[in-house]
Design an enzyme around this catalytic site. Structure first.
Site, PDB file in Angstrom:
ATOM      1  CE  LYS A 152      -3.700   2.256   2.755  1.00  0.00           C
ATOM      2  NZ  LYS A 152      -4.714   1.910   3.817  1.00  0.00           N
ATOM      3  CB  SER A 160      -7.864   0.843   5.843  1.00  0.00           C
ATOM      4  OG  SER A 160      -9.119   2.181   5.795  1.00  0.00           O
ATOM      5  CB  SER A 217      -7.836   3.819   3.271  1.00  0.00           C
ATOM      6  OG  SER A 217      -6.908   2.574   4.037  1.00  0.00           O
TER       7      SER A 217
HETATM    8  N1  LIG Z   1      -8.474   3.992   7.088  1.00  0.00           N
HETATM    9  C1  LIG Z   1      -9.403   3.838   7.147  1.00  0.00           C
HETATM   10  O1  LIG Z   1      -9.597   2.297   8.095  1.00  0.00           O
HETATM   11  C2  LIG Z   1     -10.467   4.169   6.996  1.00  0.00           C
HETATM   12  C3  LIG Z   1     -11.474   3.011   6.399  1.00  0.00           C
HETATM   13  O2  LIG Z   1     -11.868   2.148   7.137  1.00  0.00           O
HETATM   14  O3  LIG Z   1     -12.231   3.349   5.011  1.00  0.00           O
END
Ligand SMILES: NC(=O)CC(=O)O
Length: 419
Positions: free
Chosen positions: A66, A159, A135
């Site tokens: 990522k 995320s 994300s």
């Molecule tokens: N960074 C993150 O966890 C934000 C999300 O849950 O989209």
């Protein structure tokens, strides 16, 4: 891609070589990433040649990282135009540890801006008309599309677990700080958690062991005998779509069939309160973590991120301190849940991946466990009536990551072969 465990065996038994695995991954990306858009850039030849010559335990394992993790051989842009072309001098700790174990850091995967909510153009390989989630959008999509056997993500809200659920892959959000977040762009310093994506929970356990040197369990339990499973009933379950509720119920039935006992565990008020204070902690800390970007480049931030930071800037320190106290009480309550059960099961998202790319979905099912720091593994394999993946979360006591991974492996096997 074959599974990580299969590639590790093939290399050890000399049925493949690191060079062949790296070339095969590059070919898969060239063939399929045009319509998915998981990768931003690939590593330079000299890095991949060095990895091809590796004989470490992860030799031949190609990894998508990522793009909030620093990489010394590739630009690291955090999904932000502010960091266009930014080249760190050193790798993030987890990247360096993976390289030391012989892995090939193949390329950088898409991230929402600073790992927040503004979506990427990446599509869900299971159905290109749907979001992969976020994300860690590109990491989940890259593994789901079979481009690489392993990818790095991060979770501040949901995320890792949510995109893993949407894309139908295994996702691991470890106990807080089990993996180093050094060199990973900070959004919220008491929530950000480095995590992994792979095809199976067994692959996740092996990858985690070979990167960190920690023992993540001997791999899949034979059955569920002696296992006490808590069917978690949260205060927000009425937001969960019917097909996701059915998926978790099916998971409980499969675990019972394997010999486990299941009980319903009602959410205590202190955990409902802890979930509600996540946003205050996240936004207040993000204003500090992104202070320079927010103060000097406000107009270059995405709409969702700008709104989060604008609101965060209005939160008083006393309100943040109260939220931290509520979180601490929540952590104690989370620990008490595991006095009567070994693991909990719960939805990994409100439902399948939303249609379109306008939203990466809602972290409502994930943010509590990010805040409490408990390990969570997304178990893929179940699907909605239209074939979109539905993930089930296996949650364990803080520090019992190996148990979460073992039970997740058992459940994944039961889903794959339910008889
Ligand atoms: N960074 C993150 O966890 C934000 C999300 O849950 O989209």
């Amino acid at each position: 891609a074959s599974k990580l465990t299969e590639i590790v065996s093939a290399i050890a038994e000399q049925r493949s070589t690191p060079a062949k695995e790296i070339e095969a991954a590059r070919r898969r990306i060239a063939e399929s990433d045009g319509e998915v858009g998981a990768f931003l850039r690939l590593a330079p030849d000299e890095s991949l040649q060095a990895a091809a010559a590796s004989d470490g335990p992860l030799a031949g394992i190609t990894i998508g990282v990522k793009d909030i993790y620093d990489t010394r051989d590739m630009a690291t842009e955090h999904g932000s135009q502010i960091y266009r072309g930014h080249r760190p001098v050193a790798d993030a700790s987890l990247v360096s540890m993976a390289r030391l174990a012989g892995a090939a850091i193949l390329g950088k995967t898409t991230t929402t801006e600073f790992a927040s909510l503004d979506p990427t153009p990446t599509r869900n390989p299971r159905n290109l008309a749907h979001t992969p989630g976020g994300s860690s959008s590109g990491s989940a999509a890259a593994v789901a599309a079979g481009m690489v056997p392993l990818a790095f993500g991060s979770q501040t809200g949901g995320s890792v677990i949510r995109p893993a659920s949407f894309c139908g892959v295994a996702g691991f959000k470890p106990s807080f700080r089990l993996f180093p977040s050094v060199g990973m762009k900070t959004f919220s310093f008491t929530l950000d958690t480095a995590g992994l994506f792979a095809a199976t929970a067994e692959d996740l356990a092996l990858a985690a062991r070979l990167i960190t040197g920690r023992d993540f369990g001997a791999g899949r339990r034979a059955d569920g005998r002696g296992l006490r499973v808590g069917f978690y009933k949260s205060a927000v379950d009425d937001e969960v779509e019917a097909d996701m509720q059915a998926a978790v119920a099916e998971a409980a039935t499969l675990l019972e069939r394997s010999g486990a006992t299941t009980v319903t565990v009602e959410e205590p008020a202190s955990l409902t309160a802890a979930r509600s204070c996540h946003a205050t902690i996240q936004s207040f800390e993000a204003v500090m973590a992104l202070s320079d970007e927010f103060r000097r480049h406000r107009q270059r931030l995405g709409a969702d991120l700008g709104a989060i930071l604008d609101h965060g800037a209005t939160i008083e320190p006393a309100e943040y301190d109260e939220a931290r106290r509520t979180a601490r009480i929540g952590r104690k309550a989370a620990s008490a849940l595991f006095e009567t059960v070994d693991v909990l099961i719960a939805p990994s998202a409100l439902g399948p991946a939303p249609r379109g790319l306008a939203s990466t979905g809602d972290a409502l099912m994930n943010k509590l466990w990010t805040l409490t720091g408990n390990p969570v593994v997304n178990v893929p394999g179940l699907a909605s009536s239209v074939g979109l993946p539905l993930g089930v979360s296996v949650i364990a006591r803080f520090g019992r990551d190996a148990l979460a991974l073992d039970v997740a492996s058992l459940l994944q096997a039961m889903i794959a072969a339910p008889e």
